[in-house]
Design a protein around this motif. Structure first.
Motif, PDB file in Angstrom:
ATOM      1  N   THR A 347      10.868  -2.958  58.887  1.00  0.00           N
ATOM      2  CA  THR A 347      11.234  -4.378  58.835  1.00  0.00           C
ATOM      3  C   THR A 347      10.618  -5.136  60.004  1.00  0.00           C
ATOM      4  O   THR A 347      10.068  -6.227  59.841  1.00  0.00           O
ATOM      5  N   GLU A 348      10.683  -4.525  61.182  1.00  0.00           N
ATOM      6  CA  GLU A 348      10.127  -5.159  62.378  1.00  0.00           C
ATOM      7  C   GLU A 348       8.612  -5.346  62.225  1.00  0.00           C
ATOM      8  O   GLU A 348       8.065  -6.402  62.571  1.00  0.00           O
ATOM      9  N   ARG A 351       7.841  -8.151  59.811  1.00  0.00           N
ATOM     10  CA  ARG A 351       8.082  -9.469  60.418  1.00  0.00           C
ATOM     11  C   ARG A 351       6.972  -9.831  61.388  1.00  0.00           C
ATOM     12  O   ARG A 351       6.710 -11.001  61.640  1.00  0.00           O
TER      13      ARG A 351
END
Ligand code: HAM
Length: 420
Positions: A347-348, A351
């Motif tokens: 997810t990081e 992003r």
């Protein structure tokens, strides 16, 4: 397989081949976007009269190939067989031509529908990227469009295409030629349907592929000999501008397009590796169309390139598109806790704009690494219980095969650095 299949004459675009279609749409539209063309989108269906204008020279596309339907409310609609009439209709409706900024330059990309006999390269649902320059009569505009299509094809790596160029004359000289051609054709030995075509759209007869018809056409009057001075000068200027731009073309006085609205400049892009459906794109000037659909006089020019056939042409030439792998990092968790932790890292990464994917479904190392390979990812992140206990993840470079432990907290930053 399910009980259902795609309807006759249609096909689905599925990965990985679908990526080529996206790349082709992107490559065709890029030169347009860089040349002042704005994006336009219109409905997939229109009132049938927009296409079946019922005046002048009807074409097969309009008379035979249109998907028409009557709505529950009683409206007669047609799935769009082409984009030009729709785009012009939309531009007029939005008064784009009154904003004091002619030509109105527009590009579009979408699905079109023709009830044709399906064969290789000919479908009932197909896809085009097109461009229309509305409201200006200027040979440089015709040349611009042809040059941009040439640039688009070349940027894809396509080489074995040719540009066929012709002029169909205007409302002054074309009717004179039409009559001369009709009286020539009426004396020939032709079947009933072709005889009907003589009266409706005689130029189309010149396009007849049958040898016995072609044999009779050798002495047919030539449009070139009937072009008025204005049309001749216009055409010479288009040719000169193309030559100056280094864009090779072939004069083809037999080139007649399948739609009825063309005047002056017409052109087609043909590819020699495609068999009978060799036209990968085509277009031309349509100075009278606006008035035909109830608008003001707005001389215009445009083209549409077929995405399906462009992909087939690339495949015929063996061109491999330089498609970047869709995934840069693939994460393989081993165990419950690793799943939570690595999902967080993915997810990081996402992003931060890094394309990342994840081995879902709690699969074993072997199967998951296979997926990692297939994804084309440059790096994999693997973590099991022991790694997590040590606060690290294993970072593997899929090109070199090198693997090293990286502190978990630094994994995303390290990947961002390595991927530049
Ligand atoms: P068109 O020549 O009818 O022109 O279509 C353009 C391109 O769409 C063709 O060269 C071909 O690559 C593709 N195409 C057409 N029909 C099919 C089909 N059944 N299956 C697969 N591909 C197909 C027009 O549509 C005009 N609106 C072009 C234009 C724009 N003229 C002025 N502005």
């Amino acid at each position: 397989m399910s009980t259902f299949q795609a309807p006759k004459g249609t096909y689905d675009l599925t990965p990985p081949r679908s990526a080529k279609f996206l790349a082709v749409r992107e490559a065709i539209s890029a030169p347009l976007r860089d040349s002042g063309y704005g994006y336009i989108e219109t409905p997939g269906f229109e009132n049938v009269e927009l296409f079946a204008r019922g005046v002048g020279e009807s074409t097969d596309i309009v008379t035979k190939e249109m998907y028409t339907l009557t709505t529950k409310g009683g409206d007669q609609l047609a799935l769009r067989p082409e984009g030009t009439a729709s785009v012009l209709r939309a531009a007029l409706e939005a008064n784009l031509h009154k904003a004091g900024n002619l030509p109105v330059k527009l590009w579009y990309s979408g699905s079109y529908y023709r009830y044709e006999r399906p064969q290789a390269g000919r479908y009932r649902h197909f896809s085009q990227v097109g461009a229309e320059a509305i409201g200006t009569e200027d040979p440089a505009l015709d040349a611009e469009l042809i040059i941009l299509a040439d640039q688009a094809y070349r940027s894809l790596g396509l080489r074995q295409f040719r540009i066929l160029l012709n002029s169909l004359g205007d409302k002054e000289c074309r009717p004179v030629y039409r009559e001369a051609l009709q009286s020539f054709l009426r004396d020939l030995d032709l079947d009933e349907e072709t005889r009907r075509r003589i009266e409706i759209n005689p130029l189309r007869v010149l396009d007849d592929k049958r040898a016995d018809v072609q044999k009779q056409l050798t002495d047919a009057p030539k449009l070139r000999d009937y072009l008025c001075d204005a049309c001749k000068a216009y055409h010479e200027e288009v040719r000169a501008l193309l030559t100056a731009a280094g864009v090779a073309f072939e004069d083809d006085e037999k080139l007649v397009r399948g739609l009825d609205y063309y005047t002056r400049t017409t052109f087609e892009f043909v590819h020699d590796g495609l068999g009978s459906q060799s036209a990968v794109g085509g277009g031309g000037r349509y100075d009278g169309l606006s008035e035909m659909i109830g608008g003001p006089e707005l001389p215009s020019v445009g083209w549409a390139l077929g995405v399906d056939r462009t992909v087939l042409a690339l495949e015929a030439e063996g061109v491999e598109l330089d498609l970047p792998a869709p995934t840069s990092v693939y994460a393989v968790p081993l165990g419950e806790e690793a799943r939570r932790v690595l999902f967080g890292v993915v997810t990081e990464l996402r992003r931060a704009g890094i394309a990342a994917d994840f081995a879902f479904g709690g699969r074993g190392l072997k199967g998951a690494m296979k997926s990692a390979n297939r994804s084309g990812a440059r790096y994999t992140l693997v973590a099991g219980e022991r790694d997590l206990a040590e606060g690290v993840v294993q970072l593997k470079d899929m090109e070199s095969g090198e693997q090293s432990a990286v502190p978990l907290a630094e994994a995303a930053a390290e990947l961002a650095k390595r991927l530049g």
